[in-house]
Design a protein around this motif. Structure first.
Motif, PDB file in Angstrom:
ATOM      1  N   ALA A 131       0.833  -1.200   0.000  1.00 18.88           N
ATOM      2  CA  ALA A 131       0.000   0.000   0.000  1.00 18.88           C
ATOM      3  C   ALA A 131       0.872   1.255   0.000  1.00 18.88           C
ATOM      4  O   ALA A 131       0.585   2.226  -0.697  1.00 18.88           O
ATOM      5  CB  ALA A 131      -0.926  -0.006   1.209  1.00 18.88           C
ATOM      6  N   TYR A 132       1.949   1.207   0.752  1.00 17.00           N
ATOM      7  CA  TYR A 132       2.814   2.382   0.881  1.00 17.00           C
ATOM      8  C   TYR A 132       3.337   2.825  -0.483  1.00 17.00           C
ATOM      9  O   TYR A 132       3.399   4.012  -0.792  1.00 17.00           O
ATOM     10  CB  TYR A 132       3.987   2.024   1.792  1.00 17.00           C
ATOM     11  N   TRP A 133       3.701   1.859  -1.313  1.00 14.67           N
ATOM     12  CA  TRP A 133       4.282   2.175  -2.613  1.00 14.67           C
ATOM     13  C   TRP A 133       3.375   1.782  -3.768  1.00 14.67           C
ATOM     14  O   TRP A 133       3.863   1.490  -4.871  1.00 14.67           O
ATOM     15  CB  TRP A 133       5.640   1.475  -2.759  1.00 14.67           C
ATOM     16  N   LEU A 134       2.093   1.721  -3.533  1.00  8.62           N
ATOM     17  CA  LEU A 134       1.192   1.216  -4.569  1.00  8.62           C
ATOM     18  C   LEU A 134       1.204   2.099  -5.823  1.00  8.62           C
ATOM     19  O   LEU A 134       1.049   3.310  -5.746  1.00  8.62           O
ATOM     20  CB  LEU A 134      -0.242   1.111  -4.026  1.00  8.62           C
ATOM     21  N   GLY A 135       1.353   1.480  -6.954  1.00 12.54           N
ATOM     22  CA  GLY A 135       1.405   2.209  -8.227  1.00 12.54           C
ATOM     23  C   GLY A 135       2.804   2.166  -8.794  1.00 12.54           C
ATOM     24  O   GLY A 135       3.785   2.124  -8.059  1.00 12.54           O
ATOM     25  N   HIS A 136       2.897   2.198 -10.119  1.00 15.40           N
ATOM     26  CA  HIS A 136       4.211   2.172 -10.757  1.00 15.40           C
ATOM     27  C   HIS A 136       4.897   3.526 -10.574  1.00 15.40           C
ATOM     28  O   HIS A 136       4.261   4.493 -10.143  1.00 15.40           O
ATOM     29  CB  HIS A 136       4.054   1.846 -12.244  1.00 15.40           C
ATOM     30  N   GLY A 137       6.178   3.570 -10.963  1.00 14.34           N
ATOM     31  CA  GLY A 137       6.902   4.841 -10.869  1.00 14.34           C
ATOM     32  C   GLY A 137       7.063   5.279  -9.424  1.00 14.34           C
ATOM     33  O   GLY A 137       7.016   4.478  -8.489  1.00 14.34           O
ATOM     34  N   ASP A 138       7.280   6.562  -9.247  1.00 11.10           N
ATOM     35  CA  ASP A 138       7.582   7.073  -7.915  1.00 11.10           C
ATOM     36  C   ASP A 138       6.330   7.505  -7.154  1.00 11.10           C
ATOM     37  O   ASP A 138       6.050   8.685  -7.020  1.00 11.10           O
ATOM     38  CB  ASP A 138       8.557   8.252  -8.039  1.00 11.10           C
ATOM     39  N   THR A 139       5.583   6.530  -6.682  1.00 13.26           N
ATOM     40  CA  THR A 139       4.413   6.847  -5.863  1.00 13.26           C
ATOM     41  C   THR A 139       4.708   6.495  -4.419  1.00 13.26           C
ATOM     42  O   THR A 139       5.474   5.581  -4.141  1.00 13.26           O
ATOM     43  CB  THR A 139       3.211   5.972  -6.265  1.00 13.26           C
ATOM     44  N   LYS A 140       4.096   7.219  -3.523  1.00  8.31           N
ATOM     45  CA  LYS A 140       4.113   6.791  -2.120  1.00  8.31           C
ATOM     46  C   LYS A 140       2.863   7.338  -1.454  1.00  8.31           C
ATOM     47  O   LYS A 140       2.355   8.391  -1.822  1.00  8.31           O
ATOM     48  CB  LYS A 140       5.388   7.207  -1.401  1.00  8.31           C
ATOM     49  N   HIS A 141       2.376   6.599  -0.490  1.00  3.51           N
ATOM     50  CA  HIS A 141       1.073   6.946   0.057  1.00  3.51           C
ATOM     51  C   HIS A 141       1.080   7.071   1.565  1.00  3.51           C
ATOM     52  O   HIS A 141       1.887   6.448   2.258  1.00  3.51           O
ATOM     53  CB  HIS A 141       0.043   5.877  -0.335  1.00  3.51           C
ATOM     54  N   VAL A 142       0.134   7.848   2.014  1.00  3.98           N
ATOM     55  CA  VAL A 142      -0.126   7.959   3.441  1.00  3.98           C
ATOM     56  C   VAL A 142      -0.913   6.718   3.868  1.00  3.98           C
ATOM     57  O   VAL A 142      -1.883   6.336   3.213  1.00  3.98           O
ATOM     58  CB  VAL A 142      -0.948   9.230   3.727  1.00  3.98           C
TER      59      VAL A 142
END
Ligand SMILES: Cc1ncc(C[n+]2csc(CCOP(=O)(O)OP(=O)(O)O)c2C)c(N)n1
Ligand SMILES: Cc1ncc(C[n+]2csc(CCOP(=O)(O)OP(=O)(O)O)c2C)c(N)n1
Ligand code: SF4
Ligand code: SF4
Ligand SMILES: [Mg+2]
Ligand SMILES: [Mg+2]
Lengths: 367, 610, 610, 367
Positions: free
Chosen positions: B352-363
């Motif tokens: 979940a923290y890094w979900l998604g390709h490329g440089d994503t990061k989540h709360v």
């Protein structure tokens, strides 16, 4: 700007909308019913290939919205990914736009339009975006019957990724890299009809006389209105043997009816009234007048007839244009949800958070 | 029975020789799913709770609908420990398919209750045996053949009440709660219960030491599951749009919303709902709708579990990059792929923290119990609008679907935060705006809501490269500036998310770090270690990105056990990246059994790691 | 023009005063996309290559089809450096929309060629000016109005040939290559070229110092793009099933397959194809088909880029957990969401490594140039079948779509590895098998292929928990044992994937770690640093999971610059987890401009980080 | 076992298949044409609710395959996720099975069956699996016309997740938690037909006399054969007001034709031949005989008629059962790809890797 501001603004209906042309002091020679110039409906410069059918459609959307006097701020534009899906940037800059993901525009549109059902939705997609990766979301959008216009700029090819076959490509068609297409095309109008769509039309990008009134009618439809507009790709799909090419389009286009949109506020209705016309009353009280041409005698309220027309044309690799099917009665999703007049997005915080007492009561039941 | 192989080494005495064991044991009822045992189990749990005895209930159920083995374990603990235990002293065997296994797993010194018609050798001399005439009594009392199996469950309730000393009036109150105040089903269930108690009094002799006694340790507490709590928290957080797709164990979040929204959120003036809930065709559509709704100004959320999280990867990236508020509940279940849909895990935290390709990061918010599910329910909506980004709430099957004893929900302590939204009036004053400009230095731009009636209000939202004015841009400078601002915004998030909960013990060299549903086991293990003279500290992470305090806590301890329920020690990895200078202090203390961890397991594990 | 703002500080002299600059400069042609300049640029590139001069070509194009600015940069380097440079000495301005900007960006001391009809002030005194009558000459020579813009490009080719001294016969050879041996288009293009050379001879005077000279530094090398190389490598690896969905910059992998498979892989006896290629409806379907095909015994692959990787998350987890061979090419582009589809990045490395919810982890191969794209093309298929798991190959837009000078492909050095497959005969001998049993201690079970004609051959494949015999199981013991075996298998993978390439320099305290397309810039920077007396070592990672040698390399250096093209320094994170004890030695040396990094940028960056 | 072994085995066609019953020495009282007992077609014990319609369908699949004499090893089973999708574990344990992801069975099946087109594909899915999350893959499978039988165990509800509405749930239907369904059902047979499916049938799980011959016919169809079998969920969807309940099914089931499958090897064809029969020849030379009932006179080769039947029934919230549409002529995907006799999965390594010389030639062109 340091603190939270709750928007709370509400959108005035188009009829009483304020007139705020960007053009400033210039004298308003040509203004529409809400006092806007056509320039107020234009978008950014197109970056599509010169001659692309998609640009004609953008122009026709501008004309339709200008002529209907739609307040640009009350319309939201949606798209997926593709050349076609870029086009919302090229019309109506004063309208909010959301260029979403490939094939996923329907879900984004549904969320936005349920959050604010006072807005008019206008989606633009491509045949790849809708027919290939997006067919599931498309069918479920149609099934839910959200109030929005869904235009497919159908060129039978993936333009933006440089010329692969899409799900609407003709069987037997040839493209440089992709070779020969082995699969039969999906007919997006037929898909829409059997999934319960109440407004299904097909037209041709190069035929503004037919496209503009269809868009106008679609904008007044109560639920989802699907317009499959053949929109030739001059770069990758303009071989004369493709049904989506300009030459093929002009020669094989079977017109089944003429359509004129007559908004309530506009008194020119009589002018277009004719003997063989069939009137269909739309949800908002406006009417569309369908002019049947003698050779086909198509009744667009007859679902079977519409399906038969499409299947026959499909088998012949031809396409019929005009309003193919209409059912103005099915409730749209906001109606089904019994949403009130205030859009969800504008409900004040005080009504969104239940009272402390209500919580205490709930907790009392948890011991 | 599914369990770790840790056993209590408590007794060599025979049952009769032992003193009473009061309020401190576990009961497991082994039944088949779909047989209606849930009412019986919950009524038992709640009646104990109403007697003031701290309890917890854990359901171990299979991923089908009817006829497969299922186990429900109730733990009572006068000391207030609510973690799962690995053993059960009291076993109720109603399922012939597992009776042998259940018999074997009964703790030495325990009591074995069994449906009398089950034929099996009862030859252990370290446990007490009690037959239960469940079918017989149910047949006698219940006319409707469809309800016979169901009623049979109330028979073991009655027999256990007799054996343990559970008060009838509390059972009646518990059933009243269960049937939402409807007297008729309460009466018919109580009839079975009373008949069974009488039968037991007349026919059984108690030979085991386990019993309960009214105490006063649940006063002021409530008993609830985390999914309902999350749903309620979201409702008090003003959620106005929900799109979801069914999946175990997240479905009851949506059920909670569908149950309570109509009760709590109808506009008193217009009678119209102040919300919309859509069951979508899949999880891609669910998050797409939530992003669309959030963009348009709704407080929007969805709930799902692992497979849905995978399907939401692309949209999560769009939400991050186009900066759209959204709340995504992930009630974690075990495994990659379909895995074990009815077993618990904490395996999505890195995902979940890094979900998604490329440089994503989540709360990511990490509630520790239903109390926090409620709180994070509303906080997540505030954070999503404040930060204009997707906020994940990672709960799990244990918190989400089991009944937890916890503090009563606290009414939101802060006014609703709708984030930075410009009105038409402000636009006139400001003569326009730039959507992605960092005016305030916190990395967060000001937005307008679609429909704002001003010619300068509109902007274009996209997942492609854009400049401050939200125009398409492929210039490196624009891209770099935008990514830098997003990084800055993530730092803002670090300061806004819930801080860790820390119990720093003077002189402790060992620290625990954990999150979510492992907390009760860690608490209990620390108490047991303290009894042995081993001092430990504990930091419970409540959100990502990680707070500076996490760094300081690690710095202050020699050895950190990172407790988590997954195979890859995901939190340990995130901590290592947070504190590279202390990375070697972190000990991977993970468990991937699919069952909530126990204090016994944890102690054994860390003693092994010494 | 899009570029970093690093400039060479080479000269205060006027052009005339300076000595010749031979074989060592950059040319940038600024045109509009869709105008046909690609032929001109590739012909220039290849003619230089054929003159024995090391070259590289980098295309910077917009994400649309026609009419938007596009730049092509050719670097010549007698020393053999092929990284991108930030500046161009020779600028060819054919696009009026960017001419001013291009003019400004021309390196001091450089040469500015411009279409004569572009009106602009030409007032820099540090560069040479040359008008090009591109439209005029094209109009005169080309009758077909559609081809006029296209021909105009060959005019600048001619003028540059005059100016730099490019040999006509090599240009002709280059065009012959481009037009696959068709004489007619070669002739008509050469006609424009020759006319333009003549015009230049008659009308221009050379005032800049740049020219080329035949040398011998490309002998034995080839010029190719990585996507074609990857496609060919896969074909020589025996790929037999391809499912794919179009996306920039991965589309040309599939194009390469569709081009070459019919030529190389028709069964000579039956005339039937030994492969099937399906363009799918989306990326979910693409990976689903690949997994189905791999399961059934095909050598199966797909190719995609970021958004497709996100959509493949759920299926990747299934592939990992159900243990299905698959090869997934990810030709990386910049950004989360749609991002910058025509710009390079290395931003999917963490994402691919951990793709899928729960505890998934994947084997990832990291080719450094087209030579390795070919090699990893076949190796990936071997590894996928050997390890029975999805194998990702992470290339990027720069390697994939640009022309690279590299070693000629090496025919596979190893026999095709089809992994552990049991035949009907073996089943009879063994009296059955257990699909997920670790017979050999490497964590890899034996499989049978669907259709194997033996009553004991079949097993059931699923993403849910299962035991060794592939039966559904929700028992903790089975789950834990299976996850443990998968972890063991991942260790086996660590020993089988390509080892890092290491250049350890005696006495170096600084090390570089990088992967993929940044290699040329790192090589060049190291040479420049060595000239300054700074010794450095270099380890190029070629696969995940990380090899023990990576650990040792880091242990042997005081400071490690982890060079990568993304925002979040993803490789640095993976390295930190690999070597927690040395985590603080790692310096995040990342660039997210979307352009291939240059040696100048790298040196500046690490000098800043000192 | 330490070294690589290349399988290379080939599957014998069913007619000459070897007889390897697991039952060992027992004397073979009842064996089929390839000498197998019915027990050789059984699966693991079902874990579905007792009385679930899905279990009846499993039994009917077993009967059909046993009676046709299909070699179990030559059939591969596919499914998505759901109660229905679990059922491949409950029939034919000697066949390989792949229980894939929710809604994604079609892609997995396509890959596997292109890799080995000598195998017979049999997919089992649910209405949620196919109609909701999986509608896109379903339509594209049908469009590609891969040779496989696709059975939808349609209960109009999500069984495994405990009773939510699916895309085929009836409008107005009520469920405990989900409340009242607001949306019209998607008709998966109509979807299949307009996407080009050449074999579309509907039946009812409780009607083995109709289901078994339909499955047999489907197994011999040249391309994708879609069977939408109403399969009541006794646990969550057996309210009498649901069209997917047993009671509704029995009362509203309009039979449009009888169907008998007559395999080539079986000489009982005459026995079932009747005056009003219509014969359709299938790709493999076997024939299906359609027995029309007088009141409807449905011709299953007429696409329009099929669509009209479905639309009418849909409007009436009824369903027609039987073979609705058949077009035995469309090429399947393996044929379109010109695949040879040897399945791709069995092509020897020597033919998969081109020669060193060919590489040298290619490289020569890269200088
Ligand atoms: C998930 C994902 N896959 C692939 C792409 C690449 N892609 C961009 S546009 C496009 C096809 C567009 O075709 P169509 O919808 O017909 O639009 P057109 O360009 O023809 O107008 C594709 C495959 C993408 N952006 N996202
Ligand atoms: C991606 C994903 N989302 C959700 C689920 C949860 N899920 C499992 S089965 C199912 C619905 C099954 O319904 P249907 O296909 O009608 O089968 P039935 O159980 O009714 O036979 C759902 C939503 C899942 N497994 N995967
Ligand atoms: S490629 Fe085709 S669809 Fe795209 S902009 Fe050009 S003409 Fe239009
Ligand atoms: S829940 Fe319904 S569909 Fe699932 S097994 Fe039970 S009866 Fe069948
Ligand atoms: Mg298109
Ligand atoms: Mg169902």
């Amino acid at each position: 700007m340091t603190q939270t501001i709750n928007s709370g603004q509400s959108v005035k209906p188009a009829s009483v909308a304020q007139n705020m042309p960007l053009s400033g002091l210039a004298k308003k020679a040509n203004v529409n019913i809400i006092g806007l110039e056509k320039a107020d409906y234009k978008g950014a410069d197109s970056t599509l290939c010169s001659g692309c059918g998609h640009d004609s459609i953008s122009a026709q959307i501008i004309t339709a919205c200008y002529e209907l006097g739609i307040q640009p701020e009350s319309l939201i534009k949606f798209s997926g990914i593709g050349c076609s899906s870029k086009s919302p940037a090229y019309f109506m800059s004063r309208s909010f736009g959301f260029n979403s993901l490939h094939g996923r525009m329907p879900s984004v549109a549904q969320g936005a339009l349920l959050a604010n059902h006072s807005l008019q939705g206008l989606g633009v997609s491509g045949d790849g975006d809708t027919g290939s990766i997006g067919i599931g979301q498309f069918l479920h959008l149609v099934r839910r019957n959200l109030r929005m216009v869904y235009i497919i700029e159908n060129n039978g090819v993936y333009g933006l990724t440089k010329g692969q076959f899409s799900a609407t490509s003709d069987i037997g068609q040839e493209l440089k890299h992709a070779g020969k297409n082995e699969l039969p095309p999906i007919d997006l109008c037929a898909e829409a009809i059997i999934s319960g769509c109440g407004f299904v039309a097909r037209s041709f990008a190069g035929d503004p006389k037919q496209v503009v009134p269809l868009i106008k009618a679609a904008l007044r439809h109560r639920g989802t209105a699907v317009l499959d507009i053949i929109s030739p790709c001059v770069t990758f799909n303009n071989k004369d043997d493709s049904t989506k090419s300009y030459t093929w389009g002009r020669e094989h286009d079977e017109r089944i009816n003429d359509i004129q949109f007559v908004p309530n506020a506009n008194e020119i209705q009589v002018e277009y009234n004719a003997g063989e016309a069939k009137e269909v009353e739309l949800h908002d009280g406006s009417k569309i007048v369908l002019h049947k041409v003698d050779e086909t005698m198509h009744d667009p309220t007859d679902k079977h007839a519409a399906m038969r027309l499409l299947t026959d044309a499909h088998d012949k690799q031809e396409f019929v244009t005009g309003l193919l099917y209409i059912d103005p009665n099915r409730e749209n999703l906001a109606e089904v949800h019994d949403l009130g007049e205030t859009p969800i997005a504008h409900i004040p915080n005080s009504k969104l958070r239940p009272s402390p007492e209500s919580l205490l009561k709930l907790i009392a039941g948890m011991f | 029975m599914i369990s770790n192989s840790v056993t209590t080494a408590d007794t060599q005495l025979t049952a009769a020789q032992r003193p009473s064991v009061v309020n401190d044991f576990s009961i497991t009822a082994a039944t088949k799913n779909g047989s209606g045992s849930q009412t019986a189990n919950l009524a038992l749990l709640r009646s104990l709770f109403k007697m003031g005895i701290p309890v917890s209930g854990k359901n171990m159920f299979p991923s089908n609908i009817q006829g497969r083995p299922t186990w429900y374990t109730i733990r009572t603990s006068g000391d207030g420990f609510i973690a799962r235990r690995d053993v059960s002293e009291i076993m109720v065997a109603l399922n012939p398919d597992t009776a042998l296994e259940d018999h074997e797993k009964t703790a030495p010194g325990g009591a074995f209750f069994y449906e009398e018609t089950i034929k099996m050798p009862l030859q252990r001399d370290d446990i007490s045996y009690y037959p239960i005439p469940a079918k017989r009594i149910a047949s006698e009392l219940e006319k409707d053949p469809k309800l016979k199996t169901y009623s049979a469950n109330m028979v073991y309730v009655g027999v256990l009440m007799w054996s343990l000393g559970i008060e009838e009036r509390e059972m009646e109150a518990a059933l009243m709660h269960h049937f939402k105040g409807k007297q008729k089903p309460v009466d018919s269930n109580m009839k079975v219960v009373r008949t069974s108690i009488e039968w037991a009094q007349a026919n059984l002799t108690k030979t085991d030491p386990f019993r309960v006694e009214r105490i006063d340790k649940t006063k002021g507490l409530i008993m609830i599951d985390g999914n309902t709590a999350g749903a309620l928290g979201s409702i008090y957080g003003g959620v106005s749009f929900v799109a979801w797709y069914p999946i175990t164990p997240a479905t009851s979040v949506a059920d909670g919303l569908t149950d309570y929204l109509p009760r709590l959120r109808i506009d008193p003036e217009t009678k119209a709902p102040t919300y919309a809930v859509v069951q979508t065709e899949d999880e891609l559509a669910a998050l797409g709708m939530v992003l669309g709704a959030g963009w348009a100004g709704a407080r929007a959320m969805t709930s799902t579990s692992g497979p849905g999280i995978s399907l939401m990867a692309e949209f999560s990236g769009l939400g991050y990059f186009a900066e759209l508020p959204a709340v995504i509940w992930d009630v974690q279940r075990m495994g990659p792929a379909t895995g074990l849909p009815t077993r618990v895990s904490q395996g999505d935290i890195i995902k979940a923290y890094w979900l998604g390709h490329g440089d994503t990061k989540h709360v990511v918010l990490l509630p520790g119990d239903p109390f926090e599910c409620f709180e994070m329910g509303w906080r997540a909506l505030d954070l999503a609008e404040r930060l204009q980004t997707p906020v994940f709430v990672l709960s799990d099957l244990d918190i989400g679907m089991n009944q937890w004893m916890c503090k009563p929900f606290e009414y939101p302590t802060e006014a609703m935060d709708r984030g930075k939204v410009l009105t038409a009036e402000q636009l006139t004053e400001l003569k326009g705006f730039a959507r992605y400009k960092d005016i305030d230095g916190d990395g967060i731009g000001w937005r307008t809501l679609p429909g704002t009636n001003h010619p300068l209000a509109a902007y274009f939202t996209r997942g492609s490269g854009h400049n401050e004015r939200a125009q398409l841009s492929e210039r490196s400078e624009d891209w770099e500036a935008n990514m830098e601002r997003l990084t800055r915004k993530f730092e803002t998030a670090r300061s806004l998310v819930p801080a860790p909960v820390i119990d720093s013990v003077e002189g402790a060299e060992i620290g625990f770090i954990g999150f979510g549903s492992t907390t009760p086991a860690i608490d209990e293990a620390r108490t047991l270690l303290a009894h042995k003279g081993i001092k430990t500290s504990f930091l419970r992470v409540r959100a990502l990105p990680l707070h500076q305090q996490v760094h300081d806590f690690i710095a202050a301890h020699k050895k950190i056990h990172v407790v988590e329920m997954n195979t890859d020690s995901q939190l340990a990895s995130l901590l290592a990246l947070h504190v590279p200078e202390f990375a070697t202090r972190l000990v991977r203390t993970n468990n991937n059994s699919g069952l909530p961890i126990s204090a016994a397991w944890l102690i054994k594990r860390i003693e092994g790691a010494k």
